[in-house]
Design an enzyme around this catalytic site. Structure first.
Site, short mmCIF file in Angstrom:
data_model
loop_
_atom_site.label_atom_id
_atom_site.label_comp_id
_atom_site.label_asym_id
_atom_site.label_seq_id
_atom_site.Cartn_x
_atom_site.Cartn_y
_atom_site.Cartn_z
N CYS A 90 0.83 -1.20 0.00
CA CYS A 90 0.00 0.00 0.00
C CYS A 90 0.87 1.25 0.00
CB CYS A 90 -0.95 -0.05 1.18
SG CYS A 90 -2.38 1.07 1.01
N HIS A 100 -3.56 -5.08 0.36
CA HIS A 100 -3.30 -5.65 1.69
C HIS A 100 -3.36 -7.17 1.64
CE1 HIS A 100 -4.77 -1.72 3.84
NE2 HIS A 100 -3.92 -1.49 2.86
N GLU A 142 -3.47 -9.40 4.21
CA GLU A 142 -3.81 -10.12 5.44
C GLU A 142 -5.29 -10.42 5.62
OE1 GLU A 142 -5.59 -6.50 6.57
OE2 GLU A 142 -3.95 -6.98 5.24
#
Length: 467
Positions: free
Chosen positions: A298, A416, A418
């Site tokens: 990011c 992202h 996760e």
């Protein structure tokens, strides 16, 4: 006849007042209650009137929208939303309440929240409080009861812009329009420094309440330093689970301080706002590249890009949500990804194409889906760090989603990995970082379909019984 008309009119007014009184009494007897009126006014004058579902007050910021179907708490507590008013496109928010183990930071950084319908009576075994109570506790202004579909279409058509939410009990649209016009833009503002940590700290926090779904972490075998530009807890947890001993440092920590710790790798976190304004980070990244393996996500991806001398552009309305399709040019697979950013790398600005490593093509293109159609992961020659490969492309708008530095150990993605909230397709990036630190030259050559479920224990007992 005139007297009769007046009598009928008076009778009609009395009936209307009685209906309104009955409606207020019925609403007051529900969990929703008689909420105060609220309004949302955009910079271009577009206005929506609804009711308050958070703290009382006013808040200005950049209006944006998130398309996730779940994970509203993770969105609300994501530091990357600093300076923004977030619109949730899913119609009902708050259904499963709030569990503090799922929060991504100590407190929300967003300016305000916009929803279609707010649930005040959540139903979930993990819920500790309702979302409206959480918003009030953290002084977050929120509005419900507006047509979020119309709002999102307007943002898509007219682009990101400043806005104001007012939940003061009175609605004066002209006054609110003047206030939003006078409010500052997030462009050129360093928001990362407002959400970063104040001092270095070791991170090893893994909530016990997640053990029902996530396996125990791997044994630590790599020491890494993580730059906190607004990092989410779940991203740090992902690094721990992958076998990393994590030391977190503030956004403006010098490269010399980082290298003095002799880390096996450096991680550059997500974060809010305009990357060009975070100069103290990307100038340090320029000193780190080539000295130690580096992985950025990011804002961290943008920090690597700026360290390479690239140009960053502001996207029309950004990418935010858990359903962004990205083509992995290395594996040839499409990843459904979780994203939250309003700026992006202009890949051709990294350098000139190397035809012999780019399928014979020599002319740059703006829409990177060109490389998807041709099945090529192009490579440019960067004046600072040598060859840089395009690895990931957004299939919605053809923007850059990932790069790999071929002559120094570094890679980055715009999204992202996760899944908080979102899918697990990008989990392999944590594995890739560990493999990069291991010295594996093919660290990105990973079977994504297998790795995406790594670490999850759903159905493990059933599979063991059937083995």
């Amino acid at each position: 006849m005139a007297n009769q008309a007046l009598a009928n009119q008076s009778s009609s007014q009395v009936m209307r007042q009685e209906r309104e009184s009955l409606s207020r009494a019925m609403l007051a007897a529900t969990t929703r209650g008689n909420a105060a009126p609220a309004a949302l006014v955009l910079e271009d004058g577009t206005a929506f009137v609804g009711t308050s579902c958070g703290a009382a007050g006013e808040a200005t910021g950049e209006i944006c929208f998130n398309t996730s179907l779940e994970g509203y708490l993770e969105v609300i507590t994501d530091p990357s939303y600093a300076g923004q008013i977030v619109t949730m496109t899913y119609p009902q928010i708050g259904n499963y309440g709030v569990n503090l183990d799922d929060t991504q930071s100590a407190k929300p950084a967003l300016r305000g929240l916009v929803v279609n319908n707010m649930c005040r009576t959540p139903s979930n075994w993990r819920s500790a409080q309702s979302l409206p109570d959480f918003l009030v506790e953290h002084n977050i202004v929120a509005i419900e009861g507006i047509d979020t579909r119309a709002l999102v279409r307007h943002i898509r058509d007219h682009g990101a812009q400043k806005a104001i939410i007012s939940a003061t009990g009175t609605v004066d649209l002209d006054d609110l329009a003047a206030k939003v016009a006078a409010s500052p833009s997030i462009v050129g503002i360093n928001l990362a420094e407002t959400v970063s940590c104040d001092a270095p700290y070791a991170f090893n926090e893994l909530p016990e309440s997640h053990a029902f779904a996530v396996a125990a972490p791997l044994k630590p075998r790599h020491r890494i330093v993580a730059y906190d530009c607004g990092v989410k807890r779940s991203i740090l947890q992902g690094l721990v689970r992958a076998g990393c001993d994590v030391q977190v440092v503030p956004w403006n920590t010098s490269a010399e301080e980082v290298l003095a710790q002799n880390p096996d790798g450096v991680f550059l976190s997500n974060g809010p706002g305009d990357p060009d304004a975070v100069e103290e980070t990307f100038t340090q990244v320029e000193k780190l590249l080539g000295k130690v393996p580096v992985f950025g996500i990011c804002l961290g991806h943008q920090m690597i890009s700026l360290a390479c001398g690239a140009q960053i552009e502001k996207l029309k309305f950004g990418h935010r949500g858990g359903n962004q399709p990205v083509m992995n040019l290395i594996s040839g697979r499409v990843e459904i990804t979780a994203q939250n950013h309003g700026f992006g790398l202009v890949y051709p600005s990294l350098g000139e194409l190397i035809p012999e490593e780019s399928g014979g093509f020599s002319e740059p293109v703006d829409d990177l889906r060109f490389w998807v159609r041709n099945g090529v992961a192009p490579v440019v020659r960067n004046p600072r760090f040598g060859r840089i490969r395009l690895t990931h492309v957004n299939l919605n708008d053809g923007t850059c989603e990932g790069i790999q530095l071929l002559d120094v150990p570094a890679f980055s993605v715009q999204y992202h990995p996760e899944a908080s909230p979102g899918p697990t397709d990008a989990h392999y990036l944590f594995t890739a970082f560990v493999r990069l630190m291991d010295g594996d030259p093919d660290y990105l050559d990973i079977d994504v379909s297998k790795d995406r479920l790594a670490g999850w224990v759903f159905g493990a007992e059933k599979e063991a019984a059937n083995a």
